[in-house]
Design an enzyme around this catalytic site. Structure first.
Site, PDB file in Angstrom:
ATOM      1  CE1 TYR A  28      -4.232  -1.308  -0.121  1.00 39.42           C
ATOM      2  CE2 TYR A  28      -3.559  -2.705   1.705  1.00 39.42           C
ATOM      3  CZ  TYR A  28      -4.467  -2.386   0.714  1.00 39.42           C
ATOM      4  OH  TYR A  28      -5.589  -3.149   0.545  1.00 39.42           O
ATOM      5  CG  HIS A  40      -7.100   0.578   3.167  1.00 42.81           C
ATOM      6  ND1 HIS A  40      -7.969   1.229   4.023  1.00 42.81           N
ATOM      7  CD2 HIS A  40      -6.330  -0.226   3.953  1.00 42.81           C
ATOM      8  CE1 HIS A  40      -7.737   0.843   5.267  1.00 42.81           C
ATOM      9  NE2 HIS A  40      -6.760  -0.035   5.254  1.00 42.81           N
TER      10      HIS A  40
END
Length: 250
Positions: A28, A40
């Site tokens: 991420y 996310h």
């Protein structure tokens, strides 16, 4: 699409035995911020289910286990594999690795030595897969008192293939925004499988690793190869690579 990443730790890389969350955070933190927020917070939707549509392997390399500290100390280069059917994700993660030149795994940094891209293409309705991280198949059930619990399944269980097929169909629908093609998906273990228990942020997850033969619609087999096999892919489960496909002899 698969990305094979070779990393050179700046110092000896010492990770906790259960390090999936550290790799997930590195992913991420490497991709484009807008894409990271989308994956996310939302992801690709199929009914009430949401899928990130990426997965990653275990960290591979020479290591020594420290039982007292419950850590793994890697010596030398290590490798990591990521896969996804989403071209934007693959491009973003590759660009991020090459542009930054390093990633952070917990308190350790590793330099990106090489990034290799490969597309495994399924040809036909049969494929042999090698797991790069454990495959998880599970169902959430309720006790008599109403409390929920998670039941994990292994290849050979009556419900296993059905759970894998249902998961692949939902991923396909979420990604392509259309119903998956008809046809049954069957999973058969090839040789001995190893059971793996992984502690992910305090939750024990059970998966299996080894060789698995899948038969079914080509499109769903391709989704398994690219998007991951089974559940909890974005937490580092179900990353696979293709050994042989189609009419090749297993």
């Amino acid at each position: 699409m698969h990305l094979f990443i070779t990393l050179t730790p700046q110092k000896e890389l010492e990770l906790p035995v259960h390090y999936n969350h550290l790799v997930q955070a590195a992913v991420y933190g490497t991709i484009d911020p807008e894409l990271a927020v989308f994956l996310h917070d939302k992801g690709y939707e199929s009914g009430s289910r949401r899928f990130k549509l990426f997965t990653f392997s275990r960290v591979s390399g020479r290591f020594e286990a420290n039982r007292d500290k419950n850590t793994l100390r890697f010596t030398g280069d290590v490798s990591l594999t990521l896969s996804s059917p989403v071209n934007d994700f693959c491009q973003s993660i590759a660009n991020g690795f090459l542009t930054r030149g390093q990633i952070r795994l917990g308190s350790h940094f590793a330099e990106v030595k090489a990034v290799t891209v490969r597309q495994f293409t399924v040809r036909g309705e049969k494929v042999l897969l090698r797991t790069l991280s454990p495959v998880v198949a599970y169902s959430t059930m309720r006790r008599l008192d109403g409390r929920k619990y998670t039941c994990y399944f292994q290849p050979g269980d009556p419900d296993y293939s059905g759970l894998i097929e249902n998961n692949l169909r939902k991923k396909y629908q979420a990604f392509f925004n259309r119903e998956a093609p008809p046809g049954e998906v069957k999973v058969r273990k090839t040789g001995n499988l190893k059971m793996n228990l992984v502690n992910y942020k305090g939750t024990i997850i059970k998966g299996y690793s080894g060789l698995m033969e899948l038969t079914g619609p080509t499109e769903l087999l391709q989704m398994a190869v690219d998007g991951g096999l089974g559940g909890k892919n974005a937490q580092g489960f179900g990353c696979v690579e293709m050994v042989v496909s189609g009419n090749e002899q297993f």
